[in-house]
Design a protein around this motif. Structure first.
Motif: not given
Length: 89
Positions: A12-29
């Motif tokens: 499940s690490i791929g999905a967890a990494w993708k979700a965390k990165l998506a959250e970060t990129l979203d916070s950057l606009g």
């Protein structure tokens, strides 16, 4: 006792990494494109006032950042993740 387990190798690490990165990129606009969820873009403005798009492209754990001045976003990403930065000119 605290046991720390490496995340590599977990299914499940791929999905967890993708979700965390998506959250970060979203916070950057950044917003992901409709055609490819691994391509992120945000509107930016050059010092001359001209508008353009900054892009972040992701593939597994690789990130390509295309921006006139990527230093601001990269500093914020580096504060959250340990980055190995490879620059080309």
């Amino acid at each position: 006792m605290l046991i720390v387990r490496s995340l590599y190798g977990l299914k499940s690490i791929g999905a967890a990494w993708k979700a965390k990165l998506a959250e970060t990129l979203d916070s950057l606009g950044y917003k992901h494109t409709e055609s490819d969820p691994d391509v992120w873009m945000k509107r930016a403005i050059k010092p001359s006032g001209e508008k353009y798009y900054a892009y972040v492209l992701t593939y597994v754990d690789d990130v390509l950042h295309i921006h006139l001045d990527p230093s601001t976003d990269m500093k914020r990403l580096n504060n959250i993740y340990r980055l190995k930065v490879v620059q080309t000119k």
